[in-house]
Design a protein around this motif. Structure first.
Motif, mmCIF file in Angstrom:
data_model
loop_
_atom_site.group_PDB
_atom_site.id
_atom_site.type_symbol
_atom_site.label_atom_id
_atom_site.label_comp_id
_atom_site.label_asym_id
_atom_site.label_seq_id
_atom_site.Cartn_x
_atom_site.Cartn_y
_atom_site.Cartn_z
ATOM 1 N N GLY A 109 0.820 -1.223 0.000
ATOM 2 C CA GLY A 109 0.000 0.000 0.000
ATOM 3 C C GLY A 109 0.846 1.261 0.000
ATOM 4 O O GLY A 109 0.327 2.362 -0.156
ATOM 5 N N THR A 275 -0.693 7.342 -1.990
ATOM 6 C CA THR A 275 -1.045 6.247 -2.900
ATOM 7 C C THR A 275 -1.086 6.728 -4.352
ATOM 8 O O THR A 275 -1.461 5.967 -5.240
ATOM 9 C CB THR A 275 -2.418 5.626 -2.533
ATOM 10 O OG1 THR A 275 -3.432 6.620 -2.701
ATOM 11 C CG2 THR A 275 -2.444 5.115 -1.111
ATOM 12 N N MET A 307 -0.961 -1.469 4.920
ATOM 13 C CA MET A 307 -1.967 -2.472 4.571
ATOM 14 C C MET A 307 -1.683 -3.865 5.143
ATOM 15 O O MET A 307 -2.377 -4.832 4.804
ATOM 16 C CB MET A 307 -2.123 -2.546 3.048
ATOM 17 C CG MET A 307 -2.750 -1.284 2.450
ATOM 18 S SD MET A 307 -4.402 -0.896 3.105
ATOM 19 C CE MET A 307 -5.409 -1.994 2.116
ATOM 20 N N ASP A 331 -5.807 1.388 -3.839
ATOM 21 C CA ASP A 331 -4.525 0.702 -4.038
ATOM 22 C C ASP A 331 -3.643 1.468 -5.037
ATOM 23 O O ASP A 331 -4.087 1.781 -6.148
ATOM 24 C CB ASP A 331 -4.778 -0.711 -4.569
ATOM 25 C CG ASP A 331 -3.477 -1.459 -4.750
ATOM 26 O OD1 ASP A 331 -2.942 -1.935 -3.747
ATOM 27 O OD2 ASP A 331 -2.967 -1.508 -5.895
#
Ligand SMILES: Cc1ncc(C[n+]2csc(CCOP(=O)(O)OP(=O)(O)O)c2C)c(N)n1
Ligand SMILES: [Mg+2]
Length: 422
Positions: A109, A275, A307, A331
């Protein structure tokens, strides 16, 4: 894999767009989404537990168009992120097969944060990764083979089997300082590297990372303050992944954004969605350029989510499930893949598949090589910890310029204390 892509498929870049405006506190926020929830402590069946409160229903944000990256560079970063993730999956399997000595730490992540930040570094710049930044190590020139051999403590690993996880670097070729387990200490080390480079008459970017937990340490303050006062080229990425071991960030600090810490040091503070590789790269690129101009440090807060548990032994049962579900939808790799394949059409689906296959093929070869390579000889176990002068010549890479000889007149008078100490 590096074959040039047809030019017609590349949309115009947004180069030349004005820089983002800072908010009233001087903080620049690159994000396209500002999540509005918090983790609260509750008591369930007499036990402490955590729940999330707030709105988690918002749509997944798009990738922000980069001001600097070319299409080819996007694909490079995408490949690094894939390699990072697939290598960690391979390490997890090797651990389960009993082939890893010690634990495994994951950056699941957080691949965009590691890979896109390190991608902004030049060869002469320095990197000091922490445990979750295996992607940064790959980008700065270590191979998946090196990292897997290191975790398996093989004789051919960077520390020749004498360390079982991430404590390795390369101060000669790749300009990588080894992680220091005492959280925060690397910040001072990297400030020192930047100072050393300045003594040599050059300004370089010195990038390191610290977590939402680690930023509470005293050394964080001391080092960042020193770097700010000396205008050293430190690029500090604060990885706010919402957890420091089992402590939620709500229990770690009372300010809203960790980028606000920058205000106290008189340096720029930037917030990015950790991200989104484009946001991470653009912020890192600007911070590195500032460092190379000799203007001083930048603090970049990358907001994202750890994550997995702290390490392979931690099942992270204390993390509320909705938090995992929320960040799973964000993600970094799936969204970036969608961006380069479907939004920008810089890769066809077939080229994408071929790229993923290529990464997997490379990893398989590296894993097989690492697995088949020998463990170190027992007789060498005590070697290499301290240099005894026979293993290599000690040549400091950075040193003070030879001080000019002082004339008798210029020599300062010794203090009484100094005389006493003689
Ligand atoms: C000064 C210091 N205190 C405590 C520890 C033990 N420790 C290692 S990792 C960790 C959690 C760190 O959390 P964070 O900084 O948020 O980084 P993350 O694991 O989330 O990447 C702790 C408490 C340490 N290594 N150094
Ligand atoms: Mg953390």
């Amino acid at each position: 894999m590096k074959k040039p892509l047809p030019k017609k498929r590349f949309a115009a870049s947004s180069k030349g767009k004005p820089a983002l405006a800072a908010n009233a506190h001087g903080i620049v926020d690159y994000r396209l989404e500002k999540p509005d929830y918090r983790v609260v402590e509750v008591t369930r069946d007499g036990e402490v537990a955590y729940e999330v409160r707030g709105d988690m229903s918002g749509p997944v944000p798009p990738i922000r168009q980069s001001k600097y990256l070319t299409p080819r560079q996007h694909i490079d970063i995408y490949r690094w992120m894939l390699l990072n993730r697939h290598m960690e999956a391979a390490l997890e399997n090797l651990y389960k097969q009993g082939k890893v000595v010690g634990g495994v730490y994951f950056g699941l992540g957080q691949e965009a944060c590691s890979c896109a930040s390190a991608y902004a570094l030049r060869k002469e710049d320095w990197l000091a990764p922490m445990i979750r930044n295996q992607g940064s190590l790959l980008v700065k020139g270590f191979s998946a083979r090196d990292i897997m051999m290191q975790y398996m403590a093989k004789a051919g690993s960077p520390t020749k089997g004498r360390d079982a996880s991430s404590h390795f670097g390369d101060i000669y070729e790749r300009n990588v300082a080894a992680p220091i387990s005492m959280l925060g200490d690397l910040i001072g080390v990297m400030a020192g590297v930047a100072l050393g480079a300045r003594y040599q008459g050059r300004n370089i970017a010195c990038m390191t990372y610290i977590g939402d937990g680690g930023q509470s340490t005293g050394i964080f303050h001391e080092s960042l303050n020193f770097a700010a006062v000396q205008k050293l080229g430190l690029v500090l990425i604060v990885e706010n992944n919402l957890w420091g071991y089992s402590t939620p960030s709500e229990h770690q600090f009372a300010i809203k954004d960790l980028a606000q810490r920058a205000i106290a040091y008189g340096i720029p503070g930037v917030i990015v969605d950790g991200t989104d590789a484009c946001q991470v790269y653009d912020a890192a690129q600007e911070a590195c350029e500032r460092a190379r101009r000799g203007e001083g440090p930048t603090l970049i807060e990358a907001k994202m989510m750890r994550m997995k548990g702290h390490a392979i032994h931690d099942a992270a049962q204390y993390v509320p499930l909705p938090l995992f579900e929320y960040w799973q939808k964000r993600d970094p790799i799936a969204r970036f893949e969608n961006y380069v394949v479907k939004v920008k059409k810089w890769l066809t689906s077939a080229e994408d598949r071929a790229l993923i296959d290529d990464v997997e093929k490379q990893l398989e070869a590296d894993r097989n090589f690492a697995d088949a390579s020998p463990m170190p000889a027992a007789e060498g176990a005590a070697g290499g910890a301290y240099c005894d002068g026979t293993c290599h010549a000690i040549k400091p890479k950075y040193g003070l310029k030879e001080p000019k000889a002082r004339t008798a007149a210029a020599k300062p008078k010794e203090s009484a204390a100094a005389v006493h100490l003689k």
